[in-house]
Enzyme design. Structure first.
Site, short mmCIF file in Angstrom:
data_model
loop_
_atom_site.label_atom_id
_atom_site.label_comp_id
_atom_site.label_asym_id
_atom_site.label_seq_id
_atom_site.Cartn_x
_atom_site.Cartn_y
_atom_site.Cartn_z
N GLY A 61 26.12 46.81 27.03
CA GLY A 61 27.19 47.45 27.80
C GLY A 61 28.52 46.89 27.34
O GLY A 61 29.31 47.52 26.65
N TYR A 68 34.71 35.86 38.73
CA TYR A 68 34.02 34.95 37.80
C TYR A 68 34.97 33.94 37.15
O TYR A 68 34.60 33.32 36.15
CB TYR A 68 33.35 35.72 36.66
CG TYR A 68 32.60 36.96 37.06
CD1 TYR A 68 31.39 36.88 37.75
CD2 TYR A 68 33.08 38.22 36.71
CE1 TYR A 68 30.70 38.03 38.10
CE2 TYR A 68 32.39 39.37 37.05
CZ TYR A 68 31.20 39.27 37.75
OH TYR A 68 30.51 40.41 38.08
N CYS A 110 47.50 41.44 48.52
CA CYS A 110 47.80 40.45 49.55
C CYS A 110 46.72 39.39 49.54
O CYS A 110 45.91 39.31 50.48
CB CYS A 110 47.88 41.12 50.91
SG CYS A 110 49.14 42.36 50.91
#
Ligand code: LLP
Length: 465
Positions: A319, A361, A388
Site C-alpha cells: 500500500g 504515530y 483546537c
C-alpha cells in the site's frame, strides 16, 4: 539558525528533488522524498506532473492533496517488473487500498494490472465501482460483519479468512454449488522493527489464526465442501526497512504449504502481504521495490525446490510504497507565534484532520515552501495545524526559508494513510485531491463543503426552534 551543508553550502527546498531526470524510470519511488516528476520551474516554484503547485493552490484551494500519476504508475510497474524478472511462477500484485481508497486510484491500479486488497465493505464497494474485476479483489479484516461477508461472497471475490468466525460464517453463507473462494490468514510469529501500532506479524496480534491452530484449521477446511481454500496469507507489519523478516516469512509460508498437503489440501496461492517502507526524511533508508521483491522470490523458489512443491501463485499487497511517495499535501501558511527563546510556530490551514499520522504515530515529515524553492533554509520553525489541540503539530523543527502568510507549504510523502485516515475534526471539510500528469490537473476528490458536513446530521422536530 542557518542550515548549512558540511561544506558550508546553504540548503534549499531544491535539495529534495529526485536526482535523475524524469525519463529515468529506474528510481524506486519509495526511496525519494518528492514525486519523480518534481522540478523547479523558472518562477522558482515547485512543479509536479508539469503543474505549478502554487497555481494549483490558487485554482483548487488548500489544503490540497496532489497526486503524481507517473510516480504511482512507475511504482506499480516496478513491482510487476521485479516479479517478472525474479519469479518463475505466476504472480499477482495487489494494491492495499486502505492506504488510500478512491475511485481514481483503484482505476489506475486496475489499469496497470494490479488487483486490490480491501479491508471493509466500503473499500470493496469503491473497488467494484471503479471497475476492478472481482477475481482480483481480496477481502481482509479481523471482524467482517455478516453483511460484509455476504456482499463479498455475492460479488465473487476472495475472502481472506482471518479467524473461525469468518470460516463458520462463510460456510453458512455459501450458496449451493458455489464454494466460497478463500485464503487463510496466519499469524507468522515474526517480529519486525516498526511502530507497535503497525506491527501485525508477532504472536500477540489481533490478526490471523494462531500457528497453534493450524492443524485444526487445515482439518476443518479440508472437509468443507462449501469452502474452496486456495492458499495462505501473512502480513508482518508496515513501514519496514529490514530485509530479513520478509525472507523468514517466505520460508515459513512454504512450510505451511507443505504441511497442507498432508491434509489433502492443494494450496496453490501464497500471499506475503505488504510492508515495504518509504522515505519520509533524509535518514530513512528503505530497500528499493526490486530489492524487496527479489529475496522473497528467491527464498520461495529455493524452499519449493527443496520441498519438491510446485511454485505457488505468488501474491503481495503493498500500500504505502505504491502511493505514499506519489503525493504531497499543499497548505497555505497563515498565522505565526514566536515564543522567545523557545520556538516559533508557523500555522497552516490543515493539520491532524488531513494528516493524523504525526499525532497518532509521532511520524516525521519534511516540507518545502513551494513558491520559493531555492531560498536558503534559514529558519527552524514548528509547523502547527489549525485544530483546537496542542498536539496538532505537522512538523517539529522544520527547516524552512523565512515564511510569510500566503506562502504555500508542501509536505512530502503524504499519499498513504493520510486521506484514508482523514477526519472532520473541528468540522473541517476534508481537502480536495487532484491528479497531475503532463501539465494537466484533474480533481479526483472534491473538497467537502459545509453542506457536506451536516449531510448526515438529523434534527428531530422537537429540537427545532
Ligand atoms: N496487507 C495487510 C493485511 C495490511 O494490514 C496492510 C496494512 C497492508 C497489506 C499494506 O501495508 P503497507 O504496504 O502499506 O505497509 N495507518 C498506519 C499503517 C497501517 C497499516 C495497516 N495495514 C500508518 O499510517 O502508518
Amino acid at each position: 539558525m542557518v542550515s548549512t551543508h558540511p561544506a558550508g553550502v546553504q540548503h534549499s527546498g531544491s535539495q529534495y528533488l529526485p536526482q535523475a531526470s524524469t525519463s529515468n524510470t529506474s528510481l524506486s519511488p519509495n526511496q525519494e522524498l518528492l514525486p519523480l516528476t518534481a522540478r523547479v520551474n523558472s518562477d522558482d516554484h515547485l512543479e509536479i506532473g508539469g503543474c505549478d503547485v502554487t497555481t494549483l493552490v490558487q485554482q483548487f484551494g488548500s489544503p490540497l492533496y496532489i497526486l503524481d500519476e507517473q510516480t504511482l504508475r512507475i511504482a506499480c510497474q516496478q513491482y510487476q517488473d521485479s516479479f517478472k524478472r525474479y519469479y518463475k511462477g505466476e504472480f499477482q500484485v495487489l494494491y492495499a487500498s486502505k492506504a488510500w481508497s478512491c475511485l481514481s486510484i483503484c482505476a489506475i491500479a486496475q489499469n496497470v494490472g494490479l488487483g486490490i486488497d480491501v479491508a471493509s465493505g466500503g473499500e470493496l464497494y469503491t473497488a467494484l465501482e471503479a471497475g476492478v474485476s472481482p477475481d482480483k479483489i481480496y477481502f481482509h479484516g479481523n471482524n467482517k460483519s455478516r453483511e460484509e461477508l455476504r456482499y463479498a461472497i455475492e460479488s465473487g471475490i476472495t475472502i481472506m479468512a482471518d479467524n473461525w468466525h469468518d470460516l463458520l460464517q462463510s460456510v453458512e453463507l455459501a450458496e449451493a454449488q458455489h464454494p466460497v473462494r478463500m485464503m487463510l490468514r496466519m499469524t507468522p510469529g515474526i517480529d519486525c522493527h516498526t511502530h507497535e501500532y503497525i506491527r501485525t506479524g508477532h504472536l500477540d496480534s489481533k490478526f490471523g489464526f494462531d500457528p497453534g491452530d493450524l492443524d485444526e484449521v487445515f482439518t476443518f477446511v479440508s472437509k468443507q465442501q462449501a469452502l474452496n481454500c486456495v492458499g495462505v496469507h501473512a502480513h508482518i507489519g508496515s513501514q519496514i526497512f529490514e530485509r530479513q523478516p520478509h525472507r523468514d516469512l517466505a520460508a515459513l509460508m512454504v512450510q505451511w504449504l507443505t504441511q497442507a498437503t498432508s491434509y489433502g489440501l492443494n494450496l496453490t496461492h501464497l500471499n506475503v502481504g505488504g510492508g515495504l517502507g518509504v522515505k519520509y526524511v533524509e535518514s530513512d533508508d528503505p530497500p528499493s521495490i526490486e530489492e524487496w521483491v527479489k529475496p522473497i522470490c528467491e527464498v520461495i523458489q529455493e524452499a519449493c525446490a527443496t520441498e519438491n512443491l510446485p511454485l505457488p501463485k505468488l501474491l503481495c499487497e503493498p500500500g504505502r510504497s505504491l502511493i505514499a511517495p506519489a503525493c504531497v499535501t499543499a497548505y497555505t501558511i497563515g498565522s505565526s507565534k514566536m515564543v522567545p527563546e523557545i520556538r516559533t510556530y508557523v500555522a497552516v490551514d490543515g493539520g491532524m484532520s488531513d494528516n493524523p499520522r504525526p499525532i497518532t504515530y509521532q511520524s516525521v515529515y519534511r516540507a518545502v515552501v513551494a513558491n520559493r524553492m531555492s531560498a536558503p533554509l534559514t529558519e527552524s520553525v514548528t509547523i502547527a495545524g489549525k485544530h483546537c489541540e496542542s498536539g496538532d503539530i505537522v512538523i517539529k523543527d522544520a527547516q524552512v526559508p523565512k515564511t510569510k502568510p500566503g506562502d504555500v507549504l508542501v509536505v512530502m510523502t503524504t499519499g498513504a494513510y493520510n486521506y484514508s485516515m482523514a477526519s472532520n475534526y473541528n468540522r473541517l471539510p476534508r481537502p480536495a485531491a487532484v491528479i497531475v500528469a503532463n501539465g494537466e490537473a484533474n480533481l479526483i476528490l472534491r473538497r467537502e463543503t459545509y453542506q457536506d458536513l451536516i449531510r448526515q446530521d438529523c434534527l428531530p422536530q422537537r429540537l427545532k426552534s
